[in-house]
Enzyme design. Structure first.
Site, PDB file in Angstrom:
ATOM      1  N   GLU A  22       0.806  -1.611  -0.272  1.00 44.87           N
ATOM      2  CA  GLU A  22      -0.092   0.194  -0.256  1.00 44.87           C
ATOM      3  C   GLU A  22       1.037   1.209  -0.059  1.00 44.87           C
ATOM      4  O   GLU A  22       0.480   2.036  -0.424  1.00 44.87           O
ATOM      5  CB  GLU A  22      -1.263  -0.763   0.923  1.00 44.87           C
ATOM      6  CG  GLU A  22      -2.298  -1.239   0.902  1.00 44.87           C
ATOM      7  CD  GLU A  22      -3.213  -1.211   2.467  1.00 44.87           C
ATOM      8  OE1 GLU A  22      -3.121   0.506   3.059  1.00 44.87           O
ATOM      9  OE2 GLU A  22      -3.654  -1.822   2.048  1.00 44.87           O
ATOM     10  N   ASP A 249     -26.885  43.509   9.346  1.00 44.09           N
ATOM     11  CA  ASP A 249     -27.776  44.046  10.100  1.00 44.09           C
ATOM     12  C   ASP A 249     -27.418  42.760  11.676  1.00 44.09           C
ATOM     13  O   ASP A 249     -26.266  42.300  12.372  1.00 44.09           O
ATOM     14  CB  ASP A 249     -28.985  42.956   9.983  1.00 44.09           C
ATOM     15  CG  ASP A 249     -29.059  41.409   8.879  1.00 44.09           C
ATOM     16  OD1 ASP A 249     -28.742  40.919  10.184  1.00 44.09           O
ATOM     17  OD2 ASP A 249     -29.315  41.507   8.081  1.00 44.09           O
ATOM     18  N   LYS A 271     -31.927  45.393  11.287  1.00 43.65           N
ATOM     19  CA  LYS A 271     -33.491  45.120  10.845  1.00 43.65           C
ATOM     20  C   LYS A 271     -33.897  44.619  12.309  1.00 43.65           C
ATOM     21  O   LYS A 271     -33.569  43.613  11.888  1.00 43.65           O
ATOM     22  CB  LYS A 271     -33.600  44.911   9.940  1.00 43.65           C
ATOM     23  CG  LYS A 271     -33.333  45.633   8.732  1.00 43.65           C
ATOM     24  CD  LYS A 271     -34.317  44.974   7.305  1.00 43.65           C
ATOM     25  CE  LYS A 271     -33.177  43.581   6.861  1.00 43.65           C
ATOM     26  NZ  LYS A 271     -33.584  43.298   5.078  1.00 43.65           N
ATOM     27  N   ASP A 304     -29.114  32.877   6.469  1.00 47.03           N
ATOM     28  CA  ASP A 304     -29.377  31.937   4.398  1.00 47.03           C
ATOM     29  C   ASP A 304     -29.412  33.130   4.134  1.00 47.03           C
ATOM     30  O   ASP A 304     -30.384  32.944   4.345  1.00 47.03           O
ATOM     31  CB  ASP A 304     -29.586  30.643   4.560  1.00 47.03           C
ATOM     32  CG  ASP A 304     -29.124  30.182   3.170  1.00 47.03           C
ATOM     33  OD1 ASP A 304     -28.659  29.523   2.573  1.00 47.03           O
ATOM     34  OD2 ASP A 304     -29.772  30.837   1.889  1.00 47.03           O
ATOM     35  N   ALA A 333     -31.009  29.376  10.605  1.00 49.49           N
ATOM     36  CA  ALA A 333     -31.163  29.217  11.968  1.00 49.49           C
ATOM     37  C   ALA A 333     -31.164  28.016  11.932  1.00 49.49           C
ATOM     38  O   ALA A 333     -30.826  27.210  13.087  1.00 49.49           O
ATOM     39  CB  ALA A 333     -31.520  30.551  12.395  1.00 49.49           C
TER      40      ALA A 333
END
EC number: 2.1.1.107
Length: 465
Positions: A22, A249, A271, A304, A333
């Protein structure tokens, strides 16, 4: 420096591998990737190694190594567990002036293999000189995460245009400045964003225009995830560190904001439900204005951007104005907070589907399709549902959901301040009042919530209930 780093061309040249196990297979794969023609010598040869050699038109010598196997070879690898044999192979190779590598025996090597980050034609090699190969591999692993896979395409683009640029810019210093600007500008960003054809078109236009260029800005709509900086994607982090202006934000954690470029201008456009530091239409116009000034604009949004993030509205304006943009998804979330709370959103025994629901509509009401939301075998995840929670719980029960249905509140999920409260539809609003739960808080409703007692693994700094 005990070894001089060099890159050795093996295209079409013969490379000898002594050994058939190997370890020999791993070395042979590297040689084959570099275009070498393989000669493998060993009494027994691993089946995959046999196939590799046969596919490349090499030689398989199923016998003991002989001194006559070496002549004509550009490189020799000894990969056996026979130390006297390895020493013999090394001695003979050195006598002939053929580079030789003996696996796990630096003293017998005239060349050593580094840990490799392959973004061909861009290749990065890391070596400890054989003293600490595990450390070299760990450093390589870090580099693998830092260097996007598309860097190879970027290097290939530069290679294809190298001679044309040299003709247009015979001065070495001018060429250096040109390439430095290209690798840090909009053309490179198109390649890294997976748009190589567009990048090539822009470069063609620039060369056809005699290299005169007016900088064009771009907007990066990036999902910052639910709060834990470790959940950022590699692309998100790269764009955060090169943007000229950042619009963010309140859902963007300070620890994530600190990862942005230090000298970038930061504009808070936070916001909250029914409260806007900057109205949405003004944010849309601001993105257009800043990008039109040639700036790289980062629109950083929690979670997202395409899941209750109004990202579609913002890029709609950009698309209408012809402003280049790219979207980088983030862990939403629902996924991040549920995972950190130990609540699987689906489970074969409890939920075969999951539904993401906004806790309030555009007009501020909580008028939702209640009959659909009480269907069995599903998990409900409410975003921005804290204010309307009493109505949500009341309506779910009124439309047929049991008042004893398990439910959870996850406040500031994935962060050190995470708090999780579990109860039922009947007492969830009461838990909010008792524990002074505040936004940002995610609401999960469904039988899967009861699995938290067994599956919880992450604990924030504050006690849960």
């Amino acid at each position: 420096m005990d070894f001089l780093p060099l890159f050795h061309s093996l295209q079409g040249r013969l490379a000898l591998v002594v050994g058939g196990g190997e370890v020999a297979l791993r070395k042979a794969r590297l040689l084959a990737d570099a275009g070498a023609r393989l000669r493998v010598v060993a009494p027994q040869i691993h089946i995959e190694l046999r196939h590799l050699v046969e596919q490349g038109g090499g030689e398989l010598l199923e016998r003991d190594y002989q001194d006559g196997d070496q002549p004509g070879c550009a490189l020799i690898i000894a990969a056996t567990d026979d130390e006297p044999l390895n020493a013999e192979v090394s001695r003979a190779a050195n006598a002939r002036g053929i580079p030789v590598n003996v696996v796990d025996a630096p003293a017998l090597c005239s060349v050593i293999f580094p840990a490799i980050v392959d973004r061909s034609p861009l290749v990065v090699a890391v070596s400890s000189g054989g003293d600490a190969p595990v450390l070299a591999r760990l450093i390589r692993a870090k580099l693998e995460t830092w260097i996007p896979s598309t860097y190879g395409q970027l290097a290939g683009l530069a290679s294809r245009f190298r001679h044309r640029v040299k003709e247009l810019l015979p001065d070495l210093q001018q060429r250096r400045v040109f390439w430095e600007n290209l690798f840090q500008g909009e053309i490179a960003e198109r390649v890294l964003a997976g748009r190589p054809a567009e990048a090539e078109r822009l470069l063609e236009e620039r060369l056809a225009g005699g290299l005169a260029h007016i900088a064009t800005g771009e907007v990066y709509l990036v999902g910052a995830g639910p709060g834990d900086p470790d959940l950022l994607t590699f692309r998100a982090l790269r764009l955060m560190q090169q943007a000229d202006v950042v619009l963010y934000d309140r859902l963007v954690a300070p620890s994530i904001l600190e990862l942005c470029r230090r000298d970038a201008e930061r504009l808070y456009v936070g916001k909250r439900r029914a409260e806007h530091a900057v109205p949405q239409d003004r944010i849309n116009r601001l993105l257009v204005e800043l990008a039109s000034q040639g700036k790289r604009v980062l629109r950083l949004k929690g979670g997202d951007p395409f899941i209750f993030g109004r990202g579609g509205e913002e890029i709609d304006e950009l698309a209408a104005r012809g402003i280049p943009f790219q979207v980088v998804p983030g862990i939403t979330a629902a996924s991040g907070c549920a995972a950190y709370a130990g609540i699987p959103l689906t489970h074969r025994d409890h939920a075969q589907s999951v539904r993401f629901v906004t806790g309030h509509l555009k007009d501020g009401t909580t008028d939702l399709p209640w009959q659909d939301l009480v269907a069995p075998g599903q998990t409900l995840v409410f975003y921005m549902g804290l204010v309307g929670l009493p109505v949500i719980c009341e309506q779910l029960v009124a439309h047929g959901r049991s008042a004893q249905t398990p439910a959870a509140l996850i406040q500031q999920g994935t962060t050190a301040q995470q708090r999780v409260f579990t109860g039922t539809l009947e007492n969830l609003p009461q838990l909010v009042a008792e524990h002074e739960v505040h936004a940002p808080t995610l609401v999960i409703v469904g039988e899967v919530v009861q699995l938290r007692d067994k599956l919880a693994w992450f604990e924030g700094a504050r006690e849960d209930a």
